[in-house]
Design a protein around this motif. Structure first.
Motif, PDB file in Angstrom:
ATOM      1  N   THR A 401       0.807  -1.221   0.000  1.00  0.00           N
ATOM      2  CA  THR A 401       0.000   0.000   0.000  1.00  0.00           C
ATOM      3  C   THR A 401       0.836   1.264   0.000  1.00  0.00           C
ATOM      4  O   THR A 401       0.436   2.290  -0.534  1.00  0.00           O
ATOM      5  CB  THR A 401      -0.932  -0.004   1.233  1.00  0.00           C
ATOM      6  OG1 THR A 401      -1.677  -1.225   1.246  1.00  0.00           O
ATOM      7  CG2 THR A 401      -1.888   1.168   1.220  1.00  0.00           C
ATOM      8  N   THR A 407       1.800   6.043  -2.293  1.00  0.00           N
ATOM      9  CA  THR A 407       0.656   5.291  -1.799  1.00  0.00           C
ATOM     10  C   THR A 407      -0.134   4.768  -2.989  1.00  0.00           C
ATOM     11  O   THR A 407      -0.002   5.272  -4.111  1.00  0.00           O
ATOM     12  CB  THR A 407      -0.271   6.171  -0.942  1.00  0.00           C
ATOM     13  OG1 THR A 407      -0.777   7.248  -1.744  1.00  0.00           O
ATOM     14  CG2 THR A 407       0.472   6.753   0.254  1.00  0.00           C
ATOM     15  N   SER A 411      -4.199  10.014  -0.718  1.00  0.00           N
ATOM     16  CA  SER A 411      -4.019  10.392   0.686  1.00  0.00           C
ATOM     17  C   SER A 411      -4.303  11.879   0.895  1.00  0.00           C
ATOM     18  O   SER A 411      -4.055  12.712   0.025  1.00  0.00           O
ATOM     19  CB  SER A 411      -2.589  10.080   1.123  1.00  0.00           C
ATOM     20  OG  SER A 411      -2.342  10.572   2.425  1.00  0.00           O
ATOM     21  N   LEU A 435      -7.063   1.016  -2.744  1.00  0.00           N
ATOM     22  CA  LEU A 435      -7.119   0.405  -1.410  1.00  0.00           C
ATOM     23  C   LEU A 435      -8.570   0.131  -1.010  1.00  0.00           C
ATOM     24  O   LEU A 435      -8.895  -0.953  -0.509  1.00  0.00           O
ATOM     25  CB  LEU A 435      -6.434   1.305  -0.382  1.00  0.00           C
ATOM     26  CG  LEU A 435      -6.485   0.818   1.075  1.00  0.00           C
ATOM     27  CD1 LEU A 435      -5.902  -0.582   1.212  1.00  0.00           C
ATOM     28  CD2 LEU A 435      -5.754   1.795   1.989  1.00  0.00           C
ATOM     29  N   THR A 451      -2.533  -3.935   5.187  1.00  0.00           N
ATOM     30  CA  THR A 451      -1.727  -3.028   4.372  1.00  0.00           C
ATOM     31  C   THR A 451      -0.247  -3.254   4.651  1.00  0.00           C
ATOM     32  O   THR A 451       0.210  -3.166   5.788  1.00  0.00           O
ATOM     33  CB  THR A 451      -2.113  -1.567   4.639  1.00  0.00           C
ATOM     34  OG1 THR A 451      -2.096  -1.306   6.033  1.00  0.00           O
ATOM     35  CG2 THR A 451      -3.490  -1.275   4.094  1.00  0.00           C
ATOM     36  N   TYR A 510      -0.284   5.974   8.211  1.00  0.00           N
ATOM     37  CA  TYR A 510      -0.756   4.697   8.736  1.00  0.00           C
ATOM     38  C   TYR A 510      -2.059   4.898   9.503  1.00  0.00           C
ATOM     39  O   TYR A 510      -2.986   4.086   9.412  1.00  0.00           O
ATOM     40  CB  TYR A 510       0.287   4.056   9.644  1.00  0.00           C
ATOM     41  CG  TYR A 510       1.616   3.756   8.970  1.00  0.00           C
ATOM     42  CD1 TYR A 510       1.742   3.779   7.579  1.00  0.00           C
ATOM     43  CD2 TYR A 510       2.745   3.457   9.711  1.00  0.00           C
ATOM     44  CE1 TYR A 510       2.956   3.519   6.962  1.00  0.00           C
ATOM     45  CE2 TYR A 510       3.956   3.186   9.110  1.00  0.00           C
ATOM     46  CZ  TYR A 510       4.059   3.225   7.733  1.00  0.00           C
ATOM     47  OH  TYR A 510       5.261   2.972   7.132  1.00  0.00           O
ATOM     48  N   MET A 513      -4.890   5.156   7.101  1.00  0.00           N
ATOM     49  CA  MET A 513      -5.340   3.856   6.605  1.00  0.00           C
ATOM     50  C   MET A 513      -6.288   3.186   7.598  1.00  0.00           C
ATOM     51  O   MET A 513      -7.345   2.661   7.220  1.00  0.00           O
ATOM     52  CB  MET A 513      -4.139   2.937   6.362  1.00  0.00           C
ATOM     53  CG  MET A 513      -3.192   3.372   5.271  1.00  0.00           C
ATOM     54  SD  MET A 513      -1.785   2.214   5.189  1.00  0.00           S
ATOM     55  CE  MET A 513      -0.623   3.173   4.213  1.00  0.00           C
ATOM     56  N   TYR A 517     -10.231   3.241   6.376  1.00  0.00           N
ATOM     57  CA  TYR A 517     -10.472   1.978   5.697  1.00  0.00           C
ATOM     58  C   TYR A 517     -10.623   0.858   6.729  1.00  0.00           C
ATOM     59  O   TYR A 517      -9.938   0.855   7.746  1.00  0.00           O
ATOM     60  CB  TYR A 517      -9.309   1.628   4.755  1.00  0.00           C
ATOM     61  CG  TYR A 517      -9.025   2.689   3.714  1.00  0.00           C
ATOM     62  CD1 TYR A 517      -9.605   2.625   2.451  1.00  0.00           C
ATOM     63  CD2 TYR A 517      -8.167   3.753   3.994  1.00  0.00           C
ATOM     64  CE1 TYR A 517      -9.351   3.594   1.497  1.00  0.00           C
ATOM     65  CE2 TYR A 517      -7.900   4.731   3.045  1.00  0.00           C
ATOM     66  CZ  TYR A 517      -8.494   4.646   1.795  1.00  0.00           C
ATOM     67  OH  TYR A 517      -8.234   5.605   0.852  1.00  0.00           O
TER      68      TYR A 517
END
Length: 830
Positions: A401, A407, A411, A435, A451, A510, A513, A517
């Motif tokens: 990822t 990425t 982002s 993603l 990820t 991080y 993410m 998600y």
């Protein structure tokens, strides 16, 4: 296993004594240190392919390195791939003369194009490339001037030394004057016989060895694979590293003839119809032994399918024997006859391999992960990948990822840049968010998405770094002030792990993410400094030096290069140790920060890490003190990169790590047999080796070494991945339910019918297990109690079954009890 090696060796001796097929050896001389694959330099007027339109494409060379402005033909006797760089143009042609694949200029890597079995590859460079441009997949070609099959093949490689030592093999000693293990140096082929100074070769884990029984003039390969092999009294060991290891892997078939000429320093491996029949018989013998062992141990395998494969192998063996008799008459030998013989031998091998896969059990609770670098630019592509993973019963996807400084998703971080191929793609309702597409679609396939992030590695020399172009002050510099990391196997760029801004940036993406998600986990890769040694070390950028001085109390004007110069400062080691400890601490505190931050967002998030299996190497050259991370509870799953050719080495390395971790984290052993050039069946061997080493699962590197490769997928779906599995880090109740459903099923199909268990015993087992399943929460105390209850059952399996069935129950419950004990430890309940 040892019993199989003995069976194979015995079969070889018996078979060779009974056969009288002619042995024809064509010796081909080798250049120093090179494998020679029957190299033929044939005049172009004699060797060409013809299209259906009558056009002729002349061929300059056969099975040799591609030169400027040449056309080379590579047949499968050369190896698995052409070993050519991407700057040519290549066309693969199958056994029927049909163009099956085209590799255009600039595609692929330096390993070249796969060579079809019984077929060939046309490989052109320079102006000769244009001769292939008109060909398309499906075109028919006729080859003239070359036979694609030769059943009497010999390949020769240079022998560096017999019983190597400082005198006869100076290349077996490193720059410091220390011998390499077994005096085996880089790319060397060495041999050890009864005059060797030790019972074993003493070699390390980075090579490959063959056991040869017989004399130097007339030997037979009886065992393949391994390192530090026992030297036989009635033969010798061939041991190779690098290119020599590749030679042994490609040419070392059980049953092949070997000659070792001490005078010319050449080793010749010869494959003949006789040796191929010997190998085929040994494979059947081995398959039957595995089947018999599975029966005796009451293993849960598809017995009917395994028995069917054995019978099919025997049928094809008899066919091969009859064809071999015809091959003795040279007047009858044709390409068609030789192909028929090879097809029969291959059928024996393939069915014997099916028996090996089918005699492996398929666990219902096991981590089955795979690393995947995404290339999908459509929703259909994402779904296709996930469907393939599901078909292979993969339950954890390590989705790359954040890699090379980019990425795969858009982002909100102003420094993070999405990879252009994904930013410009369309994933339907998910827009250009790859993603999100993977995370949401994976739910439909029962696959977890973790990820996979590269942490501090953010680019390559020549390609730049999207991050460092914006933030050049984040660049990690070397001792000499350069940025490219030369000891990494590639010209990599790293960010400075000691820089607070770098750490904050990574924590931010991080956290993004985990917040935005519904990912199941995050895997830390390149969670380290680059490899560094003395004046080839790194971390010498101005900010890093300043922070080191502040942390250790050194004066602001101290010259740390001078302090750590072992040539001028007698006390250099003190500062060197401080420097390394400080760098290790930078990585460790970052791991702690990741764990604290992300678990604060989602307590159920699974944090894993790809780490180096050798503890000392990890700590001393990469500043990766992963034992501290595990002991401190920062990591839930370790994925040691046990990327070794030898199955025994994989088992030993993983076993050592499992023992070292001490039940503080789960272990999904990182394996890469196909990636490092091993044949497909080694996927089965190494997954079983990880199991034997008490790992709770395995992770395959990488998806390109599984997806689209039918032979590798067959290994999984016929064997260890035959049934679906629940991940050991997954839902508690799902793990318990899957386990007991499996045990009940085995009891009804195997244990009860064969008299190993009574109906009353099964009823008692069911009653005792039902007590375990309530309550079943993912809480430390509950997990600990479940583990204890399971262990109690494991300790008294003789009350539920007899003989081998009792042993199987004990294995199942011990395995499950260890999983729950580990999970309780991870939550702080020791």
């Amino acid at each position: 296993m040892d019993v199989n090696k003995k069976i194979i060796a015995g079969a070889l001796v018996t078979f060779l004594a009974a056969q009288a097929l002619p042995l024809q050896i064509m010796t081909v001389q080798a250049n120093a240190g090179q494998t020679v694959q029957q190299e033929q330099v044939t005049p172009h007027s004699e060797m060409y392919v013809e299209t259906t339109a009558g056009n002729k494409i002349t061929i300059d060379l056969h099975n040799t390195g591609r030169k400027d402005n040449t056309m080379v033909i590579y047949t499968d006797s050369y190896g698995k791939k052409t070993q050519t760089n991407p700057w040519g143009y290549e066309v693969a042609v199958d056994q029927n003369g049909t163009v099956s694949e085209i590799r255009k200029t600039g595609e692929g890597d330096d390993s070249g194009m796969a060579i079809p079995a019984r077929g060939y590859v046309l490989s052109a460079h320079g102006a000769k490339r244009e001769l292939l441009h008109s060909l398309q997949v499906g075109d028919k070609l006729t080859l003239h001037g070359l036979s694609l099959v030769d059943l009497n093949k010999s390949v020769t490689f240079e022998l560096t030394a017999l019983n190597p030592n400082a005198t006869n093999n100076p290349g077996g000693i490193d720059a410091s004057g220390t011998p390499f293990p077994g005096f085996r140096g880089g790319d060397q082929l060495v041999a050890y016989d009864a005059d060797w100074e030790s019972e074993t070769t003493g070699t390390n884990d980075y090579g490959y060895e063959l056991i040869v029984t017989g004399t130097k003039e007339d030997g037979v390969i009886t065992s393949i694979g391994g390192n530090n092999s026992v030297v036989p009294s009635d033969g010798y060991v061939l041991s190779g590293h690098g290119t020599a290891a590749t030679f042994l892997i490609n040419e070392g078939l059980v049953g092949a003839k070997v000659t070792l000429d001490e005078a010319s320093k050449e080793v010749t491996i010869s494959v003949t119809p006789q040796s191929l029949l010997t190998m085929a018989e040994a494979e059947i013998t081995n398959a039957e032994a595995r089947y018999t062992n599975a029966q005796a141990e009451v293993r849960d395998i598809p017995y009917e399918l395994a028995a069917e494969a054995i019978q099919t192998a025997k049928t094809h063996y008899q066919e091969a024997v009859e064809l071999a008799k015809q091959l003795e008459d040279e007047t009858l030998v044709t390409d068609e006859l030789q192909y028929a013989f090879l097809d029969a031998v291959d059928a024996v091998k393939n069915n014997a391999l099916l028996v090996q896969y089918r005699t492996l059990e398929s666990r219902v609770v096991e981590g089955r992960a795979i690393w995947h670098r995404p290339t999908e630019t459509s929703l259909a592509g994402v779904q296709s990948t996930l469907a393939s993973l599901q078909a292979n019963n993969i339950n954890v996807l390590y989705l790359e990822t954040f890699f090379s400084g980019y990425t795969i998703y858009p982002s909100a971080n102003e420094i993070a840049v999405q990879r252009p191929e994904f930013a410009n793609a369309n994933y339907g309702d998910y827009g250009n968010d790859l993603l999100q597409a993977f995370v949401e679609e994976a739910k439909n396939y029962g696959i977890e998405v973790h990820t996979w992030v590269h942490d501090f590695f953010v680019g390559y020399e020549g390609f730049g770094s999207a991050i460092l172009e914006q933030k050049p002050e984040w660049t990690l510099l070397n001792y000499d002030g350069t940025a490219s990391q030369k000891l990494e196997g590639g010209p990599y760029y790293f960010m400075d792990p000691s820089n607070p801004e770098v750490r904050a940036f990574l924590i931010d993406i991080y956290s993004e993410m985990v917040t935005n998600y519904q990912i199941d986990g995050l895997q830390l890769d390149y969670i380290r400094y680059p490899v560094g040694r003395y004046k080839n070390d790194n971390g010498y950028n101005e900010g890093s030096i300043k922070r080191f001085k502040e942390a250790t109390g050194l004066p602001a004007d101290a010259d740390i290069r001078a302090l750590m110069d072992k040539d001028t400062n007698p006390e250099w080691e003190t500062y060197w140790n401080q420097w390394n400890s400080w760098k290790q601490n930078n990585i460790s505190t970052f791991v702690a920060e990741v764990q604290d931050t992300l678990k604060g967002i989602n307590q159920e998030l699974v944090i894993s890490t790809a780490i180096f299996a050798d503890i000392e190497e990890a700590k001393n050259t990469k500043m990766q003190n992963w034992p501290l991370w595990v002991e401190s509870g920062w990591i839930d799953v370790t994925a040691p990169m046990a990327y070794y050719k030898d199955t025994k080495t994989v088992e030993a390395k993983v076993s050592a790590m499992v023992e070292y971790v001490g039940g503080n984290a789960l272990n999904y052993a990182g394996l890469a047999p196909t990636f490092i050039g091993m044949t497909p069946e080694h996927n089965a061997y190494q997954i079983q080796a990880a199991r034997d080493a008490s790992a709770q699962g395995s992770a395959i590197f990488a998806s390109q070494n599984v997806l689209g490769l039918e032979d590798v997928q067959t290994v999984l779906t016929e064997g260890t991945h035959r049934e679906q599995a629940v991940a050991p880090h997954g839902d508690v109740q799902a793990i318990l339910d899957a386990t007991f459903a499996d045990i009940t099923d085995k009891a009804q199909r195997l244990y009860l019918p064969q008299g190993y268990m009574t109906a009353e015993q099964l009823a008692q087992l069911t009653k005792d297990f039902e007590k375990v399943t309530s309550p079943s929460k993912n809480e430390a105390t509950s997990l600990k109690n479940i583990g204890k209850d399971l262990q109690k059952i494991a300790n008294k399996t003789t009350t539920y079954a007899q003989g081998a069935a009792s042993e199987r129950l004990q294995e199942d419950f011990n395995y499950l009890a260890d999983i729950f004990a580990t999970r309780a430890n991870m939550l702080g309940e020791k």
